[in-house]
Design a protein around this motif. Structure first.
Motif, PDB file in Angstrom:
ATOM      1  N   GLY A  16       8.056 -97.627 102.097  1.00  0.00           N
ATOM      2  CA  GLY A  16       7.530 -98.835 102.716  1.00  0.00           C
ATOM      3  C   GLY A  16       6.254 -99.312 102.052  1.00  0.00           C
ATOM      4  N   ARG A  17       5.995 -98.841 100.832  1.00  0.00           N
ATOM      5  CA  ARG A  17       4.734 -99.189 100.165  1.00  0.00           C
ATOM      6  C   ARG A  17       4.975-100.086  98.954  1.00  0.00           C
ATOM      7  NH1 ARG A  17       1.398 -93.831  99.262  1.00  0.00           N
ATOM      8  NH2 ARG A  17      -0.162 -95.376  98.622  1.00  0.00           N
ATOM      9  N   LYS A  18       5.219 -99.508  97.784  1.00  0.00           N
ATOM     10  CA  LYS A  18       5.344-100.318  96.568  1.00  0.00           C
ATOM     11  C   LYS A  18       6.631-101.149  96.555  1.00  0.00           C
ATOM     12  CE  LYS A  18       1.528 -98.661  94.929  1.00  0.00           C
ATOM     13  NZ  LYS A  18       0.311 -99.498  94.839  1.00  0.00           N
ATOM     14  N   ALA A  19       7.736-100.548  97.002  1.00  0.00           N
ATOM     15  CA  ALA A  19       9.016-101.246  97.099  1.00  0.00           C
ATOM     16  C   ALA A  19       9.470-101.202  98.553  1.00  0.00           C
ATOM     17  CB  ALA A  19      10.050-100.593  96.193  1.00  0.00           C
ATOM     18  N   VAL A  20       9.871-102.351  99.087  1.00  0.00           N
ATOM     19  CA  VAL A  20      10.281-102.419 100.493  1.00  0.00           C
ATOM     20  C   VAL A  20      11.671-103.037 100.600  1.00  0.00           C
ATOM     21  CG1 VAL A  20       7.907-102.575 101.330  1.00  0.00           C
ATOM     22  CG2 VAL A  20       9.153-104.676 100.804  1.00  0.00           C
TER      23      VAL A  20
ATOM     24  N   ASP B  32      14.916-115.004  97.346  1.00  0.00           N
ATOM     25  CA  ASP B  32      13.913-114.205  98.053  1.00  0.00           C
ATOM     26  C   ASP B  32      12.984-113.453  97.098  1.00  0.00           C
ATOM     27  OD1 ASP B  32      14.616-114.808 100.766  1.00  0.00           O
ATOM     28  OD2 ASP B  32      16.429-113.618 100.488  1.00  0.00           O
ATOM     29  N   THR B  33      12.986-113.858  95.821  1.00  0.00           N
ATOM     30  CA  THR B  33      12.134-113.248  94.789  1.00  0.00           C
ATOM     31  C   THR B  33      12.149-111.725  94.879  1.00  0.00           C
ATOM     32  OG1 THR B  33      10.139-113.461  96.170  1.00  0.00           O
ATOM     33  CG2 THR B  33      10.624-115.271  94.646  1.00  0.00           C
ATOM     34  N   ALA B  34      13.362-111.168  94.933  1.00  0.00           N
ATOM     35  CA  ALA B  34      13.529-109.725  95.087  1.00  0.00           C
ATOM     36  C   ALA B  34      13.554-109.021  93.734  1.00  0.00           C
ATOM     37  CB  ALA B  34      14.824-109.442  95.843  1.00  0.00           C
ATOM     38  N   LEU B  35      13.329-107.722  93.780  1.00  0.00           N
ATOM     39  CA  LEU B  35      13.517-106.878  92.607  1.00  0.00           C
ATOM     40  C   LEU B  35      14.994-106.616  92.367  1.00  0.00           C
ATOM     41  CD1 LEU B  35      10.778-104.185  93.330  1.00  0.00           C
ATOM     42  CD2 LEU B  35      10.687-105.913  91.519  1.00  0.00           C
ATOM     43  N   ALA B  36      15.733-106.428  93.464  1.00  0.00           N
ATOM     44  CA  ALA B  36      17.148-106.082  93.365  1.00  0.00           C
ATOM     45  C   ALA B  36      17.854-106.446  94.668  1.00  0.00           C
ATOM     46  CB  ALA B  36      17.317-104.590  93.086  1.00  0.00           C
TER      47      ALA B  36
ATOM     48  N   LYS C  57       9.306-102.363 108.995  1.00  0.00           N
ATOM     49  CA  LYS C  57       8.121-102.303 108.131  1.00  0.00           C
ATOM     50  C   LYS C  57       8.495-101.887 106.711  1.00  0.00           C
ATOM     51  CE  LYS C  57       4.923-101.393 111.932  1.00  0.00           C
ATOM     52  NZ  LYS C  57       3.891-100.477 112.503  1.00  0.00           N
ATOM     53  N   GLY C  58       9.617-102.406 106.247  1.00  0.00           N
ATOM     54  CA  GLY C  58      10.041-102.174 104.872  1.00  0.00           C
ATOM     55  C   GLY C  58      10.771-100.885 104.615  1.00  0.00           C
ATOM     56  N   LYS C  59      10.855-100.006 105.615  1.00  0.00           N
ATOM     57  CA  LYS C  59      11.550 -98.721 105.458  1.00  0.00           C
ATOM     58  C   LYS C  59      12.947 -98.808 106.072  1.00  0.00           C
ATOM     59  CE  LYS C  59       9.444 -94.826 105.846  1.00  0.00           C
ATOM     60  NZ  LYS C  59       8.698 -93.661 106.360  1.00  0.00           N
ATOM     61  N   LEU C  60      13.895 -98.199 105.388  1.00  0.00           N
ATOM     62  CA  LEU C  60      15.294 -98.287 105.799  1.00  0.00           C
ATOM     63  C   LEU C  60      15.776 -96.963 106.379  1.00  0.00           C
ATOM     64  CD1 LEU C  60      18.150-100.005 103.858  1.00  0.00           C
ATOM     65  CD2 LEU C  60      18.469 -97.644 104.615  1.00  0.00           C
TER      66      LEU C  60
ATOM     67  N   ILE D 136      21.412-106.580 101.099  1.00  0.00           N
ATOM     68  CA  ILE D 136      20.219-105.748 101.243  1.00  0.00           C
ATOM     69  C   ILE D 136      19.353-106.005 100.024  1.00  0.00           C
ATOM     70  CG2 ILE D 136      19.302-103.407 101.372  1.00  0.00           C
ATOM     71  CD1 ILE D 136      20.740-104.172 103.894  1.00  0.00           C
ATOM     72  N   LEU D 137      18.095-106.331 100.268  1.00  0.00           N
ATOM     73  CA  LEU D 137      17.147-106.654  99.214  1.00  0.00           C
ATOM     74  C   LEU D 137      16.155-105.512  99.019  1.00  0.00           C
ATOM     75  CD1 LEU D 137      16.289-110.221 100.525  1.00  0.00           C
ATOM     76  CD2 LEU D 137      17.705-109.764  98.488  1.00  0.00           C
ATOM     77  N   VAL D 138      15.724-105.334  97.769  1.00  0.00           N
ATOM     78  CA  VAL D 138      14.571-104.499  97.456  1.00  0.00           C
ATOM     79  C   VAL D 138      13.510-105.439  96.916  1.00  0.00           C
ATOM     80  CG1 VAL D 138      13.674-102.532  96.157  1.00  0.00           C
ATOM     81  CG2 VAL D 138      16.081-102.576  96.863  1.00  0.00           C
ATOM     82  N   LYS D 139      12.344-105.450  97.574  1.00  0.00           N
ATOM     83  CA  LYS D 139      11.290-106.392  97.204  1.00  0.00           C
ATOM     84  C   LYS D 139      10.018-105.637  96.847  1.00  0.00           C
ATOM     85  CE  LYS D 139      11.231-110.301  99.438  1.00  0.00           C
ATOM     86  NZ  LYS D 139      11.072-111.332 100.497  1.00  0.00           N
ATOM     87  N   LYS D 140       9.215-106.252  96.009  1.00  0.00           N
ATOM     88  CA  LYS D 140       7.919-105.690  95.666  1.00  0.00           C
ATOM     89  C   LYS D 140       6.909-106.079  96.722  1.00  0.00           C
ATOM     90  CE  LYS D 140       4.610-105.510  91.831  1.00  0.00           C
ATOM     91  NZ  LYS D 140       4.304-106.005  90.457  1.00  0.00           N
ATOM     92  N   LYS D 141       6.193-105.082  97.217  1.00  0.00           N
ATOM     93  CA  LYS D 141       5.226-105.362  98.278  1.00  0.00           C
ATOM     94  C   LYS D 141       3.905-105.838  97.689  1.00  0.00           C
ATOM     95  CE  LYS D 141       3.263-103.395 102.491  1.00  0.00           C
ATOM     96  NZ  LYS D 141       3.245-102.241 103.400  1.00  0.00           N
TER      97      LYS D 141
END
Length: 288
Positions: free
Chosen positions: A70-74, A94-98, A146-149, A283-288
């Motif tokens: 839930g920190r660098k990647a959410v 959504d400007t996601a990483l993946a 809070k970004g954690k799955l 499901i998105l992976v985003k940079k926090k």
């Protein structure tokens, strides 16, 4: 005499099955995966099994491993109530990483046929069978807070998903493994035949695996859900859930390749990265 012959044949068949499973597990464990750093706490793993040496066929497997802090990647859910768009378009929007494709949807009218909640708002509800029973893909899911799955399993009650407190909920399935225990799968064609698959797993250290296996091609046959269960276990997951597969299976990583699509989606029936199917959610992976 007949009993002895039957017993011997049973032992022989069981031995062949065990040998095949052991060979497949060794193939996976010993594989030298191509590894690419996507971002802090996010790595991409790829391998093309070309020797018909995984489940008796060629297989192309791509997956992300993400540290679930839930920190660098959410994690997040991208969804549309009725519209269908491609996994890559969800990711870019959504400007996601993946991103990886999500749950099952209404091909004709759009929108998911399973419960979806995004940032506290219910986007879609379950479409139950005529007898009121819920499908296997409505008996488990992923929740994000809070970004954690994390992964959840139906408790048998009618309004279970509505009582989940997480702001983000996406039902999916079938559930393959939960907290180290394999779930029972029946022998329906969907479970036992080889198809492209999308899957999400959780390792004991909390890391998340988001995986696609390509299929319907001589380059990659795809797998059954029984084989997918084994594969996720060999990759170290103690919980794993099947997502919508087939032509929907898409793993996208921002900035990689020509369009970010890592696997070989099958909707155009070609072995390339252009055959994405439009889906209802991801499901998105985003940079926090």
């Amino acid at each position: 005499m007949l009993k002895k012959l039957f017993f011997a044949l049973t032992l022989f068949t069981t031995g062949l099955s065990a040998f095949g499973q052991n060979a497949d597990s060794l193939t996976v464990v010993k594989t030298k995966w191509q590894k690419t750093r996507v971002a802090r706490q996010v790595k991409l793993f790829q391998h093309h099994f070309k020797g018909q040496n995984l489940f008796g066929a060629n297989q192309n497997i791509s997956y992300l491993e993400i540290k679930n802090s839930g920190r660098k990647a959410v994690f997040a859910i991208g969804a549309e109530e009725k519209q269908l768009i491609t996994t890559s378009d969800f990711g870019l929007r959504d400007t996601a990483l993946a991103a990886i494709n999500g749950n099952f949807f209404d091909v004709k009218n759009g929108g998911s046929v399973d419960f979806v909640r995004v940032e506290g708002k219910t986007i879609n509800t379950n479409r139950l069978a005529a007898n009121g029973e819920r499908a296997r893909h409505q008996q488990a899911g992923v929740v994000i807070e809070k970004g954690k799955l994390s992964m959840v399993k139906w408790d048998g009650s009618p309004a279970w998903e509505s009582r989940l407190t997480a702001a983000n909920v996406l039902l999916n399935g079938p559930l393959l493994t939960f907290n180290g225990v394999d779930e029972g799968l029946d022998t329906a064609a969907f479970n036992r035949l080889s198809h492209p698959r999308t899957c999400l797993g959780i390792k004991p250290n909390g890391h998340i695996i988001m995986l696609t296996i390509d299929g319907r091609n001589t380059e990659s046959a795809g797998v059954s859900l029984f084989e997918l269960t084994k594969l996720m276990r060999w990759l170290g997951c103690t919980s794993a859930i099947n997502f919508d597969g087939g032509g929907s299976s898409t793993l996208w990583v921002n900035g990689m390749g020509s369009n970010g699509v890592i696997n070989y989606p099958t909707d155009n029936k070609k072995w390339d990265h252009e055959g994405q199917r439009k889906v209802a959610n991801v499901i998105l992976v985003k940079k926090k």
